[in-house]
Motif scaffolding. Structure first.
Motif, mmCIF file in Angstrom:
data_model
loop_
_atom_site.group_PDB
_atom_site.id
_atom_site.type_symbol
_atom_site.label_atom_id
_atom_site.label_comp_id
_atom_site.label_asym_id
_atom_site.label_seq_id
_atom_site.Cartn_x
_atom_site.Cartn_y
_atom_site.Cartn_z
ATOM 1 N N THR A 36 0.831 -1.203 0.000
ATOM 2 C CA THR A 36 0.000 0.000 0.000
ATOM 3 C C THR A 36 0.866 1.253 0.000
ATOM 4 O O THR A 36 0.590 2.221 -0.725
ATOM 5 C CB THR A 36 -0.931 0.005 1.214
ATOM 6 O OG1 THR A 36 -1.713 -1.193 1.205
ATOM 7 C CG2 THR A 36 -1.856 1.202 1.210
ATOM 8 N N MET A 37 1.917 1.242 0.799
ATOM 9 C CA MET A 37 2.814 2.392 0.875
ATOM 10 C C MET A 37 3.531 2.617 -0.466
ATOM 11 O O MET A 37 3.652 3.756 -0.934
ATOM 12 C CB MET A 37 3.840 2.167 1.987
ATOM 13 C CG MET A 37 4.731 3.340 2.248
ATOM 14 S SD MET A 37 5.806 3.115 3.670
ATOM 15 C CE MET A 37 6.706 1.653 3.203
ATOM 16 N N ILE A 38 3.965 1.545 -1.113
ATOM 17 C CA ILE A 38 4.652 1.664 -2.404
ATOM 18 C C ILE A 38 3.717 2.192 -3.483
ATOM 19 O O ILE A 38 4.076 3.082 -4.265
ATOM 20 C CB ILE A 38 5.251 0.302 -2.815
ATOM 21 C CG1 ILE A 38 6.416 -0.050 -1.893
ATOM 22 C CG2 ILE A 38 5.702 0.313 -4.265
ATOM 23 C CD1 ILE A 38 6.901 -1.472 -2.051
ATOM 24 N N VAL A 39 2.488 1.675 -3.528
ATOM 25 C CA VAL A 39 1.524 2.131 -4.535
ATOM 26 C C VAL A 39 1.160 3.593 -4.300
ATOM 27 O O VAL A 39 1.064 4.378 -5.252
ATOM 28 C CB VAL A 39 0.270 1.235 -4.530
ATOM 29 C CG1 VAL A 39 -0.851 1.831 -5.347
ATOM 30 C CG2 VAL A 39 0.617 -0.146 -5.056
ATOM 31 N N TYR A 40 0.970 3.985 -3.037
ATOM 32 C CA TYR A 40 0.672 5.385 -2.739
ATOM 33 C C TYR A 40 1.810 6.287 -3.199
ATOM 34 O O TYR A 40 1.580 7.359 -3.758
ATOM 35 C CB TYR A 40 0.420 5.561 -1.245
ATOM 36 C CG TYR A 40 0.119 6.983 -0.871
ATOM 37 C CD1 TYR A 40 -1.134 7.540 -1.130
ATOM 38 C CD2 TYR A 40 1.076 7.786 -0.277
ATOM 39 C CE1 TYR A 40 -1.400 8.856 -0.808
ATOM 40 C CE2 TYR A 40 0.817 9.102 0.050
ATOM 41 C CZ TYR A 40 -0.433 9.631 -0.219
ATOM 42 O OH TYR A 40 -0.684 10.932 0.091
ATOM 43 N N PHE A 41 3.039 5.848 -2.976
ATOM 44 C CA PHE A 41 4.199 6.630 -3.404
ATOM 45 C C PHE A 41 4.189 6.833 -4.919
ATOM 46 O O PHE A 41 4.381 7.945 -5.418
ATOM 47 C CB PHE A 41 5.484 5.915 -2.968
ATOM 48 C CG PHE A 41 6.735 6.522 -3.505
ATOM 49 C CD1 PHE A 41 7.251 7.689 -2.970
ATOM 50 C CD2 PHE A 41 7.413 5.926 -4.564
ATOM 51 C CE1 PHE A 41 8.415 8.257 -3.467
ATOM 52 C CE2 PHE A 41 8.576 6.475 -5.068
ATOM 53 C CZ PHE A 41 9.071 7.644 -4.520
ATOM 54 N N HIS A 42 3.930 5.764 -5.677
ATOM 55 C CA HIS A 42 3.920 5.869 -7.140
ATOM 56 C C HIS A 42 2.741 6.711 -7.635
ATOM 57 O O HIS A 42 2.893 7.495 -8.581
ATOM 58 C CB HIS A 42 3.899 4.486 -7.775
ATOM 59 C CG HIS A 42 5.200 3.762 -7.672
ATOM 60 N ND1 HIS A 42 6.362 4.223 -8.247
ATOM 61 C CD2 HIS A 42 5.540 2.616 -7.040
ATOM 62 C CE1 HIS A 42 7.350 3.398 -7.993
ATOM 63 N NE2 HIS A 42 6.873 2.410 -7.251
ATOM 64 N N LEU A 43 1.572 6.557 -7.022
ATOM 65 C CA LEU A 43 0.426 7.368 -7.428
ATOM 66 C C LEU A 43 0.663 8.852 -7.141
ATOM 67 O O LEU A 43 0.257 9.711 -7.926
ATOM 68 C CB LEU A 43 -0.843 6.897 -6.723
ATOM 69 C CG LEU A 43 -1.425 5.596 -7.235
ATOM 70 C CD1 LEU A 43 -2.601 5.167 -6.363
ATOM 71 C CD2 LEU A 43 -1.847 5.711 -8.686
ATOM 72 N N HIS A 44 1.320 9.136 -6.046
ATOM 73 C CA HIS A 44 1.645 10.532 -5.728
ATOM 74 C C HIS A 44 2.599 11.106 -6.776
ATOM 75 O O HIS A 44 2.414 12.248 -7.224
ATOM 76 C CB HIS A 44 2.264 10.614 -4.330
ATOM 77 C CG HIS A 44 2.668 11.997 -3.954
ATOM 78 N ND1 HIS A 44 1.750 12.987 -3.665
ATOM 79 C CD2 HIS A 44 3.887 12.573 -3.835
ATOM 80 C CE1 HIS A 44 2.386 14.100 -3.384
ATOM 81 N NE2 HIS A 44 3.690 13.879 -3.478
#
Length: 95
Positions: free
Chosen positions: A66-74
């Motif tokens: 979840t943290m990795i996906v949030y980082f990429h979406l940001h």
């Protein structure tokens, strides 16, 4: 292991006890020692990109993904104004 010139790095080696909470042996009862000292116990271990928890709920793995996906979406949201619609959709599909 010494025949194939492999060595165990005790500083980087961790032990993970897997199982249900009811049936699992208490961590204090288990100790594994090698030539250079004891192996420390861990509550989670990572293997091939998957984080295993001691009770196998995969909560650490889910939080990490979840943290990795949030980082990429940001990061995508920051460069989105500079991308065309086909490029941005292609980029999001590859995420």
């Amino acid at each position: 292991m010494t025949r194939s010139f492999l060595f165990l790095n005790v500083d980087k080696t961790e032990m993970l006890i897997l199982g249900l909470k009811k049936r699992k042996i208490a961590p204090e009862e288990i100790s594994v020692n090698f030539d250079h000292g004891p192996i420390k116990q861990s509550s989670a271990a990572r293997n091939l990109g998957v984080t295993f928890d001691a009770d196998l709920p995969f909560s650490n793995h889910t939080n990490n993904i979840t943290m990795i996906v949030y980082f990429h979406l940001h990061n995508i949201s920051r460069i989105r104004p500079f991308l065309s619609v086909p490029d941005s959709s292609s980029y999001l599909c590859n995420l």
